[in-house]
Design an enzyme around this catalytic site. Sequence first.
Site, PDB file in Angstrom:
ATOM      1  N   LYS A  90     -15.331  -8.955  -2.361  1.00  0.00           N
ATOM      2  CA  LYS A  90     -14.782 -10.305  -2.592  1.00  0.00           C
ATOM      3  C   LYS A  90     -14.230 -10.893  -1.306  1.00  0.00           C
ATOM      4  O   LYS A  90     -13.851 -10.183  -0.366  1.00  0.00           O
ATOM      5  CB  LYS A  90     -13.693 -10.301  -3.672  1.00  0.00           C
ATOM      6  CG  LYS A  90     -12.423  -9.507  -3.346  1.00  0.00           C
ATOM      7  CD  LYS A  90     -11.359 -10.280  -2.593  1.00  0.00           C
ATOM      8  CE  LYS A  90     -10.280  -9.364  -2.039  1.00  0.00           C
ATOM      9  NZ  LYS A  90      -9.531  -9.879  -0.928  1.00  0.00           N
TER      10      LYS A  90
ATOM     11  N   PRO B  62     -17.339  -2.229   3.540  1.00  0.00           N
ATOM     12  CA  PRO B  62     -16.504  -1.487   4.484  1.00  0.00           C
ATOM     13  C   PRO B  62     -15.106  -1.214   3.924  1.00  0.00           C
ATOM     14  O   PRO B  62     -14.588  -1.961   3.099  1.00  0.00           O
ATOM     15  CB  PRO B  62     -16.422  -2.412   5.706  1.00  0.00           C
ATOM     16  CG  PRO B  62     -17.551  -3.351   5.557  1.00  0.00           C
ATOM     17  CD  PRO B  62     -17.818  -3.493   4.093  1.00  0.00           C
ATOM     18  N   VAL B  63     -14.501  -0.134   4.414  1.00  0.00           N
ATOM     19  CA  VAL B  63     -13.194   0.338   3.930  1.00  0.00           C
ATOM     20  C   VAL B  63     -12.069  -0.358   4.720  1.00  0.00           C
ATOM     21  O   VAL B  63     -12.210  -0.582   5.930  1.00  0.00           O
ATOM     22  CB  VAL B  63     -13.116   1.869   4.135  1.00  0.00           C
ATOM     23  CG1 VAL B  63     -11.758   2.411   3.724  1.00  0.00           C
ATOM     24  CG2 VAL B  63     -14.238   2.552   3.353  1.00  0.00           C
ATOM     25  N   ALA B  64     -10.988  -0.694   4.034  1.00  0.00           N
ATOM     26  CA  ALA B  64      -9.819  -1.323   4.664  1.00  0.00           C
ATOM     27  C   ALA B  64     -10.221  -2.528   5.507  1.00  0.00           C
ATOM     28  O   ALA B  64      -9.812  -2.699   6.645  1.00  0.00           O
ATOM     29  CB  ALA B  64      -9.039  -0.310   5.515  1.00  0.00           C
TER      30      ALA B  64
ATOM     31  N   GLY C  56     -10.445  -5.876   3.982  1.00  0.00           N
ATOM     32  CA  GLY C  56     -10.082  -7.152   3.353  1.00  0.00           C
ATOM     33  C   GLY C  56     -11.104  -7.623   2.344  1.00  0.00           C
ATOM     34  O   GLY C  56     -11.083  -8.777   1.912  1.00  0.00           O
TER      35      GLY C  56
ATOM     36  N   GLY D 119     -12.902  -3.315  -1.256  1.00  0.00           N
ATOM     37  CA  GLY D 119     -13.905  -2.290  -1.560  1.00  0.00           C
ATOM     38  C   GLY D 119     -13.340  -1.160  -2.422  1.00  0.00           C
ATOM     39  O   GLY D 119     -14.009  -0.707  -3.362  1.00  0.00           O
ATOM     40  N   GLY D 120     -12.138  -0.705  -2.132  1.00  0.00           N
ATOM     41  CA  GLY D 120     -11.535   0.369  -2.929  1.00  0.00           C
ATOM     42  C   GLY D 120     -11.274  -0.094  -4.350  1.00  0.00           C
ATOM     43  O   GLY D 120     -11.527   0.640  -5.323  1.00  0.00           O
ATOM     44  N   SER D 121     -10.798  -1.333  -4.493  1.00  0.00           N
ATOM     45  CA  SER D 121     -10.566  -1.895  -5.832  1.00  0.00           C
ATOM     46  C   SER D 121     -11.882  -2.029  -6.574  1.00  0.00           C
ATOM     47  O   SER D 121     -11.958  -1.806  -7.792  1.00  0.00           O
ATOM     48  CB  SER D 121      -9.918  -3.278  -5.717  1.00  0.00           C
ATOM     49  OG  SER D 121      -8.693  -3.184  -5.036  1.00  0.00           O
ATOM     50  N   ALA D 122     -12.933  -2.398  -5.836  1.00  0.00           N
ATOM     51  CA  ALA D 122     -14.258  -2.526  -6.450  1.00  0.00           C
ATOM     52  C   ALA D 122     -14.694  -1.178  -7.021  1.00  0.00           C
ATOM     53  O   ALA D 122     -15.173  -1.097  -8.164  1.00  0.00           O
ATOM     54  CB  ALA D 122     -15.263  -3.015  -5.405  1.00  0.00           C
TER      55      ALA D 122
ATOM     56  N   ASP E 191      -6.340  -6.123  -7.178  1.00  0.00           N
ATOM     57  CA  ASP E 191      -7.664  -6.761  -7.100  1.00  0.00           C
ATOM     58  C   ASP E 191      -8.681  -6.138  -8.049  1.00  0.00           C
ATOM     59  O   ASP E 191      -9.838  -6.575  -8.083  1.00  0.00           O
ATOM     60  CB  ASP E 191      -8.223  -6.649  -5.675  1.00  0.00           C
ATOM     61  CG  ASP E 191      -7.453  -7.488  -4.673  1.00  0.00           C
ATOM     62  OD1 ASP E 191      -6.755  -8.438  -5.091  1.00  0.00           O
ATOM     63  OD2 ASP E 191      -7.553  -7.188  -3.466  1.00  0.00           O
TER      64      ASP E 191
HETATM   65  O1  C5P Z   1      -2.061  -3.723  -5.693  1.00  0.00           O
HETATM   66  P1  C5P Z   1      -2.511  -2.991  -4.491  1.00  0.00           P
HETATM   67  O2  C5P Z   1      -2.217  -1.512  -4.574  1.00  0.00           O
HETATM   68  O3  C5P Z   1      -3.951  -3.249  -4.128  1.00  0.00           O
HETATM   69  O4  C5P Z   1      -1.648  -3.553  -3.284  1.00  0.00           O
HETATM   70  C1  C5P Z   1      -1.597  -2.905  -2.052  1.00  0.00           C
HETATM   71  C2  C5P Z   1      -0.394  -3.402  -1.292  1.00  0.00           C
HETATM   72  O5  C5P Z   1      -0.568  -4.764  -0.909  1.00  0.00           O
HETATM   73  C3  C5P Z   1       0.906  -3.354  -2.056  1.00  0.00           C
HETATM   74  O6  C5P Z   1       1.523  -2.115  -1.956  1.00  0.00           O
HETATM   75  C4  C5P Z   1       1.713  -4.442  -1.381  1.00  0.00           C
HETATM   76  O7  C5P Z   1       2.254  -3.965  -0.161  1.00  0.00           O
HETATM   77  C5  C5P Z   1       0.657  -5.468  -1.005  1.00  0.00           C
HETATM   78  N1  C5P Z   1       0.523  -6.545  -2.002  1.00  0.00           N
HETATM   79  C6  C5P Z   1       1.530  -7.479  -2.124  1.00  0.00           C
HETATM   80  N2  C5P Z   1       1.411  -8.472  -3.045  1.00  0.00           N
HETATM   81  C7  C5P Z   1       0.311  -8.570  -3.826  1.00  0.00           C
HETATM   82  C8  C5P Z   1      -0.736  -7.631  -3.706  1.00  0.00           C
HETATM   83  C9  C5P Z   1      -0.591  -6.612  -2.786  1.00  0.00           C
HETATM   84  O8  C5P Z   1       2.532  -7.412  -1.421  1.00  0.00           O
HETATM   85  N3  C5P Z   1       0.206  -9.571  -4.694  1.00  0.00           N
END
Ligand code: C5P
Length: 345
Positions: free
Chosen positions: A11, A100-102, A104, A107-110, A142
């Site tokens: 995404k 790709p990983v990390a 933006g 990918g991990g959420s996918a 995500d």
């Molecule tokens: O939800 P997720 O584990 O993917 O989020 C990773 C990190 O991104 C959270 O630990 C937080 O630091 C940050 N985050 C945030 N606000 C959001 C989504 C993510 O601060 N709405």
Amino acid sequence: MTAVTARVPAKVNLQLSVGPRRSDGYHDLVTVFHALALFDEVTVSPADTDSVVVTGEGADRVPLDADNLAARAVAALVEAVGPGVRDSPGVAIEIRKRIPVAAGLAGGSADAAAALVACNELWGAGLSPQELTEVAGQVGSDVGFALFGGTAIGLGRGDQVTPALATGTYHWVLAFAAEVLSTPAVYAACDRLREVQATAPDAPDASGAAARAGVPGSVGTPAAGAAGAAGPPQLNTRLMAALRSGDPAELGPLLSNDLQPAAISLLPRLRQALAAGQEHGALGAIVSGSGPTCAYLARDGKHARDLAVALTGTGVCRSVVTVTGPAPGATVISVPADGRPVSRP
Ligand code: C5P
């Protein structure tokens, strides 16, 4: 049933407006998600013990233990439905990565979303999309959108997802960086930039300048950028109208990402990467989510290919791909009778 494979998209956020840090560490968002036709595949099969195998793009950066997001998704599904749902002591998870990983691109959420729909099928758990979305929200902000795909508005942490009215197909170039950025680190940098701006409002707006990056449209809304983030985030109605029109020339200048100044502060080279897109005629150029991938909107498929070639030549990134959006969300693509995963082309 012996194995189920699901395919799931990356995404980009067409709008990513970030509210103040909440007491739980998260930030309230108003975001417009857009799924891209760059897919990971996840196969789940019954096994004696739990395992995770990852191959493909950036595989060496993906954790293989219980921290793996797909493994966490499977655990959350078992927790939600009850341990009786599994028909084997363990689950073998095989992830084939193209996202790709990390980077933006979520990918991990996918992969977590793919694991959810694949296990729902494998076990005949029968969870509805709504029930899967609730489990998804426990795994990551995500993950819910990766179930939906398409173009959608995300509220709350980004986990409250509603489909958006959008027409047409958009052509994008993604520029992958050699570096990675950690999402929590980028949110923390965003908070720091905002603090600096709040305590020294007359100071040069490093964050805003960084956000503009010389690309008209890269920070398209008043809400965008560290300095403009005082009030609660608002959905950009002009962006929504552009999506309804299906005209990329309307959409390009309206792309915005409040995390962009933070990503650039951690990786200043991204400014050049965005500017290079402008020089080569991108309709909009933006850091994708928490970065460091940059996404460039093209006029059409040919323009995207030309832009990709030009960006490759500038050396501002590790590699580029052209992709279209929107793409469908996590989808079961094979349930082979012989148990071997087969992907459709
Ligand atoms: O939800 P997720 O584990 O993917 O989020 C990773 C990190 O991104 C959270 O630990 C937080 O630091 C940050 N985050 C945030 N606000 C959001 C989504 C993510 O601060 N709405």
